[in-house]
Motif scaffolding. Structure first.
Motif, PDB file in Angstrom:
ATOM      1  N   ASN A 126       0.828  -1.199   0.000  1.00 53.88           N
ATOM      2  CA  ASN A 126       0.000   0.000   0.000  1.00 53.88           C
ATOM      3  C   ASN A 126       0.869   1.258   0.000  1.00 53.88           C
ATOM      4  O   ASN A 126       0.559   2.241  -0.675  1.00 53.88           O
ATOM      5  CB  ASN A 126      -0.914  -0.012   1.235  1.00 53.88           C
ATOM      6  CG  ASN A 126      -2.039   0.977   1.084  1.00 53.88           C
ATOM      7  OD1 ASN A 126      -2.563   1.141  -0.020  1.00 53.88           O
ATOM      8  ND2 ASN A 126      -2.377   1.657   2.159  1.00 53.88           N
ATOM      9  N   ARG A 184       2.048   1.662  -3.435  1.00 55.87           N
ATOM     10  CA  ARG A 184       0.956   2.126  -4.289  1.00 55.87           C
ATOM     11  C   ARG A 184       0.815   3.642  -4.168  1.00 55.87           C
ATOM     12  O   ARG A 184       0.696   4.349  -5.169  1.00 55.87           O
ATOM     13  CB  ARG A 184      -0.348   1.458  -3.855  1.00 55.87           C
ATOM     14  CG  ARG A 184      -1.552   1.836  -4.683  1.00 55.87           C
ATOM     15  CD  ARG A 184      -2.793   1.142  -4.164  1.00 55.87           C
ATOM     16  NE  ARG A 184      -3.276   1.752  -2.934  1.00 55.87           N
ATOM     17  CZ  ARG A 184      -4.284   2.628  -2.875  1.00 55.87           C
ATOM     18  NH1 ARG A 184      -4.901   2.983  -3.973  1.00 55.87           N
ATOM     19  NH2 ARG A 184      -4.660   3.137  -1.725  1.00 55.87           N
ATOM     20  N   VAL A 189      -6.722  -3.506  -6.187  1.00 56.23           N
ATOM     21  CA  VAL A 189      -5.740  -4.313  -5.450  1.00 56.23           C
ATOM     22  C   VAL A 189      -6.163  -5.768  -5.549  1.00 56.23           C
ATOM     23  O   VAL A 189      -7.288  -6.115  -5.218  1.00 56.23           O
ATOM     24  CB  VAL A 189      -5.687  -3.893  -3.961  1.00 56.23           C
ATOM     25  CG1 VAL A 189      -4.698  -4.767  -3.208  1.00 56.23           C
ATOM     26  CG2 VAL A 189      -5.320  -2.431  -3.822  1.00 56.23           C
ATOM     27  N   ARG A 192      -6.206  -9.373  -4.191  1.00 58.20           N
ATOM     28  CA  ARG A 192      -5.994  -9.992  -2.883  1.00 58.20           C
ATOM     29  C   ARG A 192      -5.432 -11.406  -3.063  1.00 58.20           C
ATOM     30  O   ARG A 192      -5.493 -11.984  -4.150  1.00 58.20           O
ATOM     31  CB  ARG A 192      -7.334 -10.101  -2.126  1.00 58.20           C
ATOM     32  CG  ARG A 192      -8.029  -8.768  -1.954  1.00 58.20           C
ATOM     33  CD  ARG A 192      -7.468  -8.010  -0.758  1.00 58.20           C
ATOM     34  NE  ARG A 192      -7.942  -6.624  -0.776  1.00 58.20           N
ATOM     35  CZ  ARG A 192      -7.295  -5.609  -0.226  1.00 58.20           C
ATOM     36  NH1 ARG A 192      -6.126  -5.830   0.365  1.00 58.20           N
ATOM     37  NH2 ARG A 192      -7.786  -4.401  -0.262  1.00 58.20           N
ATOM     38  N   SER A 227      -1.051  -9.129  -1.144  1.00 61.73           N
ATOM     39  CA  SER A 227      -1.890  -8.326  -2.026  1.00 61.73           C
ATOM     40  C   SER A 227      -1.007  -7.601  -3.027  1.00 61.73           C
ATOM     41  O   SER A 227       0.156  -7.307  -2.736  1.00 61.73           O
ATOM     42  CB  SER A 227      -2.696  -7.304  -1.212  1.00 61.73           C
ATOM     43  OG  SER A 227      -1.810  -6.419  -0.572  1.00 61.73           O
ATOM     44  N   PRO A 241      -1.320  -4.327  -5.611  1.00 63.36           N
ATOM     45  CA  PRO A 241      -2.064  -3.253  -6.277  1.00 63.36           C
ATOM     46  C   PRO A 241      -1.633  -3.137  -7.735  1.00 63.36           C
ATOM     47  O   PRO A 241      -0.446  -3.327  -8.059  1.00 63.36           O
ATOM     48  CB  PRO A 241      -1.663  -1.991  -5.504  1.00 63.36           C
ATOM     49  CG  PRO A 241      -0.924  -2.469  -4.293  1.00 63.36           C
ATOM     50  CD  PRO A 241      -0.372  -3.799  -4.627  1.00 63.36           C
TER      51      PRO A 241
END
Lengths: 329, 326
Positions: B47, B50, B164, B166, B173, B175
């Protein structure tokens, strides 16, 4: 590269060569303003009052740009002026709180702040060897951050008597325009008639050569940064007087950093340093002022104004840069 | 008399730049992990990547221009234009997405070409030329949109920034923005290291006159750099549109952050030194710094101050190290 060859000439050569650009630019700007005023039927713009209004548009940017001319002439650049303008305007209104007795102390404190910022900028560039773009971007960010964090909701105003600087005048000419004219003459005198000025051109034209000639190049770069900061301070004081109270964003909103660089370069001062002068810079400021006034007369909307401005910045520099034989970065 | 061995000692810098940027990033990310331990989980790291992707991509593009000795101040405005143009042109119609993506890149290439041609042939210094296009593009974007966000971005456009996957094997995960990021960095790396372009860019940035005498097409090298930078700006705009939707100040201030990122990573302003890793790790460091300051609850404004101080320190440290090496 080829500026090395130019800098072997005495400084006055640079000036004489810079003058035609200034004259042509000034005549074109004024001509454009007159034509638009006549075409739109706004002949009131051509009265003494209209002309004075046009000149008054030049004051803030003009003051910053004269200072910027000094740093660009020594081959440096100052991106911190916008933040410093805001800082000075905020400090002035904070210290005065409308009290006329505080006018002088506030002005001294503001100029002291400018002196300090100029010394820091100059020391980072001249003695720290840090690229001037990064050094002054850094100091500008530091000032801007402190300002925005501490003074977002500022309570304070400059003294009413201080606002005379923006609204008062004699013989129909505002004090602010007189101030700009006086400081411009002083700057031109320093650059063209004094040893200090000659050394500024020498350092900008060929730093190594200047050092070998016994000039303390670091001191001159430092001095140029101090001068730029003091001129930015003068612009900040003027804006505080005009707006009655400073905000932490007036410098940034006016894009005084990039616009002062743009007008200086438009006026024929080259970014590598060593060539140019105050006359060209003021002509560049006049161009911006008359464009602004003309766009207003034509009723061009704000966004289109920005588009035209961008195009004109490029075109104005390209007109004299295109003859340059070497490579620019 | 053989000139070739002299070239070698001039180029220890890329490895050095890699170390500097990487070290700063690792230190900052460790500090983040101390404040917020779950940033060590793969999901949160992904994240982080990202959210850092737009700045990273922009920094890679900016690096091309910096290597050749210039600046590109117009990228923030181009990113804004990409977001606004996408929302107006697509206007919520998912079928239009791919055609509009192509249009956006054409616009970006056009801006890059203008920048490059103005710098290479009209001899306008890049800082002024791209300042001009910045004003111009910003004005165009605002005039076109009427100064406010309008139109709508469909799901398949916003996925570039938002989607994203999963339960991906090993990393948890993934993205889509990180995939775009890796692809862009790989292409940018290939351009500098897999083709002759990288050597040309360094040569032009170091000494354009010498490069020209050695037969390097200086103008073409410069123009390509500006086009790459604009393409990176469009890519950034597409990701930003996915993240945060349409806004008239989507790209504001990004140009200086991208330049700062390259410099923190060890690229030398005015050209001649730096590698793609300068941009990558510099941008990661900068974004880690923003994240850290955010986690520590500092007001947004003070983050500017700290960013300014870090910039000066990073460049000062590089100067000091280089001086010692000489």
């Amino acid at each position: 590269m080829s500026s090395n060859a130019i800098s072997m000439e005495p400084a006055s050569f640079n000036h004489r060569k810079g003058l035609p650009i200034a004259a042509v630019l000034a005549i074109l700007s004024a001509g454009f303003f007159v034509v638009i005023a006549l075409a739109t039927g706004e002949s009131a713009q051509l009265s003494l009052q209209g002309i004075v209004g046009l000149l008054q548009r030049m004051v803030a940017l003009g003051l910053v740009a004269i200072g910027q001319t000094f740093v660009i002439l020594v081959g440096s650049i100052d991106l911190s002026v916008a933040a410093l303008i805001s800082a000075v305007a905020v400090l002035a209104s904070l210290l005065m709180q409308g009290d006329p007795a505080m006018i002088l102390p506030a002005i001294i404190a503001c100029l002291g702040l400018c002196l300090a910022v100029g010394l820091v900028n100059g020391a980072l560039v001249a003695y720290g060897g840090i690229n001037p773009l990064i050094a002054t971007l850094g100091t500008g960010l530091i000032i801007q951050g402190v300002l925005a964090a501490s003074f977002a909701d500022l309570q304070g105003a400059v003294a009413r008597q201080f606002q005379v600087l923006a609204y008062g005048g004699m013989l129909g000419i505002p004090y602010s325009v007189l101030l700009l004219a006086l400081l411009a003459l002083a700057a031109a005198f320093i650059l063209n008639k004094t040893l200090f000025g000659a050394r500024i051109y020498a350092v900008g034209g060929n730093p190594d050569g200047a050092r070998l000639a016994g000039i303390h190049t670091e001191r001159l770069v430092l001095a140029a940064h101090v001068i730029a900061s003091l001129f930015a301070g003068a612009a900040g004081l003027y804006l505080a007087a005009r707006l009655q109270s400073g905000t932490p964003w007036i410098g940034r909103d006016g894009i005084y950093d990039l616009e002062s660089i743009a007008v200086t370069v438009i006026g024929g001062t080259i970014l590598a340093g060593g060539k140019g002068g105050v006359a060209g810079t003021l002509a560049g400021v006049l161009l911006f002022a008359s464009l602004d006034a003309s766009f207003n007369m034509l009723g061009i909307d704000a966004f289109l104004k920005q588009v035209l401005r961008g195009g004109i910045v490029i075109a104005a520099v390209a007109i004299h840069a295109v003859r340059y034989k070497g490579h620019v970065a | 008399m053989t000139p070739i061995p002299q070239v070698a000692p001039l180029r220890p810098s890329p490895k050095l730049a890699l170390n500097a940027g990487l070290v700063i990033f690792v230190v900052l990310y460790a500090a983040i992990a101390v404040v917020q331990p779950n940033y060590l989980e793969p999901g949160l790291f992904m994240n982080f990547l990202r959210r850092a992707a737009p700045l990273l991509i922009l920094a890679c593009g900016q690096l091309y221009v910096i290597l050749t000795g210039g600046f590109d101040l117009s990228v923030g405005a181009v990113a804004t234009l990409a977001v606004l143009a996408a929302s107006i042109l697509i206007n919520g119609d998912p079928d239009a997405t791919w055609a509009v993506l192509g249009t956006l890149y054409l616009m970006g290439i056009a801006v890059g070409l203008v920048n490059g041609l103005v710098v290479a042939f009209l001899k306008v210094p890049s800082i002024i030329a791209t300042l001009g296009t910045m004003l111009l593009v910003n004005g165009l974007a605002l005039a076109w949109s009427g100064g406010a966000a309008r139109g709508d971005l469909p799901e398949n456009f916003r996925n570039f920034g938002r989607l994203v996957w999963r339960d991906v094997w090993l990393i948890g995960s993934l993205p889509l923005a990180v995939v775009v990021l890796c692809g862009f960095v790989a292409i940018a790396w290939w351009g500098l290291n897999g083709t002759v372009y990288g050597k040309r860019a360094l040569a032009v940035g170091d000494n354009p006159r010498a490069a020209e005498l050695a037969g390097t097409p200086v103008a073409a090298t410069r123009i390509i750099a500006f086009v790459v930078s604009s393409i990176s700006a469009v890519t950034t705009g597409i990701l930003l549109g996915g993240f945060s939707g349409v806004s008239v100040n989507a790209g504001e201030g990004l140009e200086l952050q991208a330049i700062a990122a390259c410099v923190v990573g060890g690229a030398q302003l005015l050209g001649g030194r730096g590698s793609i890793w300068s941009a990558v790790f510099g941008a990661l460091s900068l974004f880690a710094l923003f994240t850290l300051l955010n986690l520590m609850g500092l007001p947004q404004a003070l983050r500017d101050s700290i960013q300014g101080a870090i910039l000066i320190v990073a460049v000062g440290a590089t100067m000091w190290r280089n001086r010692r090496r000489i």
